[in-house]
Design a protein around this motif. Sequence first.
Motif, PDB file in Angstrom:
ATOM      1  N   ARG A   6       0.808  -1.221   0.000  1.00 35.46           N
ATOM      2  CA  ARG A   6       0.000   0.000   0.000  1.00 35.46           C
ATOM      3  C   ARG A   6       0.845   1.277   0.000  1.00 35.46           C
ATOM      4  NH1 ARG A   6      -5.374  -1.310   1.974  1.00 35.46           N
ATOM      5  NH2 ARG A   6      -5.457  -3.534   2.370  1.00 35.46           N
ATOM      6  N   GLU A   7       2.142   1.146  -0.032  1.00 33.77           N
ATOM      7  CA  GLU A   7       3.038   2.312  -0.006  1.00 33.77           C
ATOM      8  C   GLU A   7       2.878   3.123  -1.295  1.00 33.77           C
ATOM      9  OE1 GLU A   7       5.415   3.285   2.364  1.00 33.77           O
ATOM     10  OE2 GLU A   7       4.584   1.752   3.696  1.00 33.77           O
ATOM     11  N   THR A   8       2.738   4.428  -1.152  1.00 30.23           N
ATOM     12  CA  THR A   8       2.548   5.278  -2.332  1.00 30.23           C
ATOM     13  C   THR A   8       3.763   5.252  -3.260  1.00 30.23           C
ATOM     14  OG1 THR A   8       3.292   7.221  -1.081  1.00 30.23           O
ATOM     15  CG2 THR A   8       0.916   6.822  -1.199  1.00 30.23           C
ATOM     16  N   THR A   9       4.954   5.074  -2.692  1.00 34.51           N
ATOM     17  CA  THR A   9       6.140   5.005  -3.550  1.00 34.51           C
ATOM     18  C   THR A   9       6.094   3.773  -4.451  1.00 34.51           C
ATOM     19  OG1 THR A   9       7.370   3.939  -1.761  1.00 34.51           O
ATOM     20  CG2 THR A   9       7.633   6.333  -2.000  1.00 34.51           C
ATOM     21  N   THR A  10       5.559   2.675  -3.944  1.00 34.73           N
ATOM     22  CA  THR A  10       5.415   1.458  -4.743  1.00 34.73           C
ATOM     23  C   THR A  10       4.393   1.673  -5.855  1.00 34.73           C
ATOM     24  OG1 THR A  10       5.949   0.094  -2.823  1.00 34.73           O
ATOM     25  CG2 THR A  10       4.861  -1.005  -4.675  1.00 34.73           C
ATOM     26  N   VAL A  11       3.268   2.270  -5.504  1.00 40.57           N
ATOM     27  CA  VAL A  11       2.231   2.549  -6.500  1.00 40.57           C
ATOM     28  C   VAL A  11       2.814   3.432  -7.602  1.00 40.57           C
ATOM     29  CG1 VAL A  11      -0.010   3.628  -6.933  1.00 40.57           C
ATOM     30  CG2 VAL A  11       0.339   2.294  -4.845  1.00 40.57           C
ATOM     31  N   GLY A  18       4.384   0.877 -16.157  1.00 37.74           N
ATOM     32  CA  GLY A  18       3.358   0.522 -17.133  1.00 37.74           C
ATOM     33  C   GLY A  18       2.153  -0.229 -16.611  1.00 37.74           C
ATOM     34  N   VAL A  19       2.047  -0.405 -15.309  1.00 33.48           N
ATOM     35  CA  VAL A  19       0.877  -1.078 -14.749  1.00 33.48           C
ATOM     36  C   VAL A  19      -0.353  -0.209 -15.026  1.00 33.48           C
ATOM     37  CG1 VAL A  19      -0.252  -1.760 -12.596  1.00 33.48           C
ATOM     38  CG2 VAL A  19       2.130  -2.351 -12.995  1.00 33.48           C
ATOM     39  N   ILE A  20      -1.418  -0.824 -15.544  1.00 34.94           N
ATOM     40  CA  ILE A  20      -2.609  -0.036 -15.863  1.00 34.94           C
ATOM     41  C   ILE A  20      -3.704  -0.161 -14.811  1.00 34.94           C
ATOM     42  CG2 ILE A  20      -2.164  -0.044 -18.336  1.00 34.94           C
ATOM     43  CD1 ILE A  20      -4.389  -2.160 -18.589  1.00 34.94           C
ATOM     44  N   ASP A  21      -3.554  -1.104 -13.875  1.00 35.94           N
ATOM     45  CA  ASP A  21      -4.496  -1.205 -12.766  1.00 35.94           C
ATOM     46  C   ASP A  21      -3.766  -1.798 -11.569  1.00 35.94           C
ATOM     47  OD1 ASP A  21      -6.824  -0.985 -11.310  1.00 35.94           O
ATOM     48  OD2 ASP A  21      -8.057  -2.044 -12.774  1.00 35.94           O
ATOM     49  N   TYR A  39      -9.755  -4.061 -19.312  1.00 37.59           N
ATOM     50  CA  TYR A  39      -8.602  -4.426 -20.138  1.00 37.59           C
ATOM     51  C   TYR A  39      -9.055  -4.983 -21.487  1.00 37.59           C
ATOM     52  CZ  TYR A  39      -4.159  -6.271 -21.692  1.00 37.59           C
ATOM     53  OH  TYR A  39      -3.031  -6.521 -22.426  1.00 37.59           O
ATOM     54  N   LYS A  40     -10.080  -5.788 -21.463  1.00 39.85           N
ATOM     55  CA  LYS A  40     -10.615  -6.348 -22.711  1.00 39.85           C
ATOM     56  C   LYS A  40     -11.102  -5.218 -23.630  1.00 39.85           C
ATOM     57  CE  LYS A  40     -14.112  -9.523 -24.467  1.00 39.85           C
ATOM     58  NZ  LYS A  40     -15.235 -10.403 -24.120  1.00 39.85           N
ATOM     59  N   LEU A  61      -7.744   5.474 -22.342  1.00 33.56           N
ATOM     60  CA  LEU A  61      -7.069   5.408 -21.047  1.00 33.56           C
ATOM     61  C   LEU A  61      -7.890   6.012 -19.922  1.00 33.56           C
ATOM     62  CD1 LEU A  61      -3.420   6.291 -22.126  1.00 33.56           C
ATOM     63  CD2 LEU A  61      -4.405   4.035 -21.677  1.00 33.56           C
ATOM     64  N   ARG A  62      -9.113   6.380 -20.242  1.00 37.20           N
ATOM     65  CA  ARG A  62     -10.063   6.939 -19.272  1.00 37.20           C
ATOM     66  C   ARG A  62      -9.532   8.209 -18.608  1.00 37.20           C
ATOM     67  NH1 ARG A  62     -14.136   2.675 -17.454  1.00 37.20           N
ATOM     68  NH2 ARG A  62     -13.834   1.131 -19.056  1.00 37.20           N
ATOM     69  N   LYS A  63      -8.859   9.017 -19.401  1.00 39.06           N
ATOM     70  CA  LYS A  63      -8.369  10.309 -18.925  1.00 39.06           C
ATOM     71  C   LYS A  63      -9.414  11.388 -19.162  1.00 39.06           C
ATOM     72  CE  LYS A  63      -4.235   8.886 -17.882  1.00 39.06           C
ATOM     73  NZ  LYS A  63      -3.813   8.766 -16.523  1.00 39.06           N
ATOM     74  N   ALA A  64     -10.354  11.106 -20.022  1.00 42.91           N
ATOM     75  CA  ALA A  64     -11.425  12.054 -20.331  1.00 42.91           C
ATOM     76  C   ALA A  64     -12.745  11.326 -20.139  1.00 42.91           C
ATOM     77  CB  ALA A  64     -11.304  12.553 -21.770  1.00 42.91           C
ATOM     78  N   PRO A  65     -13.719  11.978 -19.519  1.00 48.65           N
ATOM     79  CA  PRO A  65     -15.020  11.319 -19.351  1.00 48.65           C
ATOM     80  C   PRO A  65     -15.697  11.119 -20.697  1.00 48.65           C
ATOM     81  CG  PRO A  65     -15.149  13.627 -18.718  1.00 48.65           C
ATOM     82  CD  PRO A  65     -13.709  13.337 -19.006  1.00 48.65           C
ATOM     83  N   GLU A  66     -16.461  10.048 -20.802  1.00 53.97           N
ATOM     84  CA  GLU A  66     -17.223   9.823 -22.024  1.00 53.97           C
ATOM     85  C   GLU A  66     -18.260  10.912 -22.167  1.00 53.97           C
ATOM     86  OE1 GLU A  66     -18.776   5.982 -22.923  1.00 53.97           O
ATOM     87  OE2 GLU A  66     -17.164   4.999 -21.817  1.00 53.97           O
ATOM     88  N   LYS A  67     -18.390  11.408 -23.374  1.00 55.32           N
ATOM     89  CA  LYS A  67     -19.370  12.447 -23.628  1.00 55.32           C
ATOM     90  C   LYS A  67     -20.739  11.813 -23.758  1.00 55.32           C
ATOM     91  CE  LYS A  67     -16.091  15.386 -26.017  1.00 55.32           C
ATOM     92  NZ  LYS A  67     -15.689  15.952 -27.292  1.00 55.32           N
TER      93      LYS A  67
END
Length: 151
Positions: A6-11, A18-21, A39-40, A61-67
Amino acid sequence: MTTAERETTTVEKVVQLGVIDYLVKPIRMSRVHQTLADYKQFKQQLSERSTVDQGEIDQILRKAPEKKLRTTPKGIDINTLSSLKQILQQEKLIDFSAESIGERMNVSRVTARRYLEFLESEGLVRLVLNYNTGGRPRRLYQVVERRINHY
């Protein structure tokens, strides 16, 4: 990534790698299913294109909300509009004012007028000015060709 860490430095480090989740134990199965579905979808969206623009990348990459596509302009609620159209269709009114519509819908005259003006812009009602008032003309509306139910 699945871990108890749970360490923020690890996250921060694994995201840089490159971890996406990142799933922290104990893990709920619903969260695992969501990760796999995401992922699918991510892989499918990339496989459907050979190139992407910034907007598509942000979306993937879900950086912008779907319109969300609106079916009506801002300030025109689809449910209120449906109620108005139902009144106009059922009551078969000839000449009616925003005030009379407001009373039927239990909304203000101003709100009713905004909705009637929207329907006018769509060609479903027309504005008729009545000059037989002894003062300023009265704004009355008429349904155009009973097309109100085909909106």
